[in-house]
Enzyme design. Structure first.
Site, PDB file in Angstrom:
ATOM      1  N   HIS A  18      -7.023 -33.944  13.044  1.00 29.89           N
ATOM      2  CA  HIS A  18      -6.019 -33.135  12.344  1.00 29.89           C
ATOM      3  C   HIS A  18      -5.588 -33.734  11.006  1.00 29.89           C
ATOM      4  CE1 HIS A  18      -5.632 -30.614  15.911  1.00 29.89           C
ATOM      5  NE2 HIS A  18      -5.482 -31.714  16.639  1.00 29.89           N
ATOM      6  N   GLU A  27      -5.733 -38.185  16.575  1.00 30.60           N
ATOM      7  CA  GLU A  27      -4.970 -37.218  15.794  1.00 30.60           C
ATOM      8  C   GLU A  27      -5.296 -37.297  14.304  1.00 30.60           C
ATOM      9  OE1 GLU A  27      -3.017 -34.704  16.986  1.00 30.60           O
ATOM     10  OE2 GLU A  27      -3.918 -35.360  18.863  1.00 30.60           O
ATOM     11  N   HIS A  60       2.623 -35.346  20.277  1.00 27.43           N
ATOM     12  CA  HIS A  60       1.207 -35.075  20.530  1.00 27.43           C
ATOM     13  C   HIS A  60       0.443 -35.120  19.216  1.00 27.43           C
ATOM     14  CE1 HIS A  60      -1.981 -32.236  22.543  1.00 27.43           C
ATOM     15  NE2 HIS A  60      -2.524 -33.265  21.946  1.00 27.43           N
TER      16      HIS A  60
END
Length: 258
Positions: free
Chosen positions: A150, A146, A106
């Site tokens: 992040h 992502e 993920h």
């Protein structure tokens, strides 16, 4: 009016108002007292002006709180591994579903002890990463998402961030019973943690924070905690508490692959 009448009237007034003459001495006494006070004030020495108060010591000032969403400023990493059968049970994703996948990446998330940073820079995703790190994610949309949410907070370059993501994903050993099972089975939060600590030396049960779906009925995701150096670490109290709440049922179902 005769003189006798005037004298008689005066005597009568004196008898009726005997205190009339007694008021004047009091008034005079007050006047004298007031005059004395006024004289004393005029003759008193002038009062010196108050000195300026001392400046506060700089050492007593509280330090400002740590600034949020600054690249490289976080406490630890979370490697989030989604359980693909649970994801595909509720979604139609042609890239991810229908491929008999078990655990999929993920993301790799920088974390604070409480909360997490996000979207720390405006650096756009370099699509070359998709060719350099093929099959890192189960779908192409996760690469850019992502990184932007992040990866920009990691303080790493895009190559370094994806290298670390691939390294941690590859190094984690998956217990045999979770390696793309063809039949569903049930387990508990404690059993799942013990299964993973057994095959991953250096990790403890506090290194894992499982997440469940369906009010705790189904296993959804495994979150694994690492230090900023990529070594096995311990999850924060916040993550462990959320995990316990999420998987609060006596047991939960591990869906089989499709």
């Amino acid at each position: 009016m005769t003189q006798n009448a005037i004298t008689h009237k005066a005597l009568l007034h004196k008898r009726l108002f005997p205190s009339f003459r007694l008021q004047r001495p009091k008034v005079q006494a007050v006047s004298v007292l007031g005059l004395g006070l006024l004289t004393g004030l005029l003759m008193a020495p002038a009062i010196a002006p108050a000195k300026n108060p001392p400046a506060p010591q700089t050492g007593s000032r509280k330090k400002p709180p740590t600034q949020k969403n600054v690249p490289g400023q976080f406490d630890f990493y979370v490697l989030a591994l989604s359980w693909s059968p649970d994801y595909c049970a509720a979604r139609r994703d042609p890239q991810q579903c229908g491929r008999s996948l078990g655990f999929v990446l993920h993301g790799l998330w920088p974390q604070y002890e409480r909360g997490w940073p996000a979207n720390c820079t405006q650096e756009a995703f370099d699509r070359k990463m998709m060719k350099q790190f093929p099959d890192l994610y189960p779908s192409s949309k996760l690469y850019s998402h992502e990184w932007e949410k992040h990866g920009t907070c990691s303080g790493l370059t895009q190559v370094q961030y994806h290298q670390l993501s691939q390294q941690l994903k590859t190094q984690l050993t998956i217990p045999k019973r979770y390696d793309r099972p063809t039949k569903p089975f049930r387990t508990t939060l404690t059993e799942l943690k013990q299964d993973f600590t057994t095959v991953n030396p250096g990790m403890t049960e506090a290194s894992f924070a499982p997440v469940c779906s369906g009010s705790g009925r189904f296993f959804q995701e495994l979150r694994v905690c690492y230090g900023k150096n990529g070594k096995p670490g311990t999850c924060s109290a916040e993550l462990l508490k959320n995990s316990q709440r999420s998987c609060g049922q006596p047991n939960f179902l591990i869906r089989s692959v499709r």
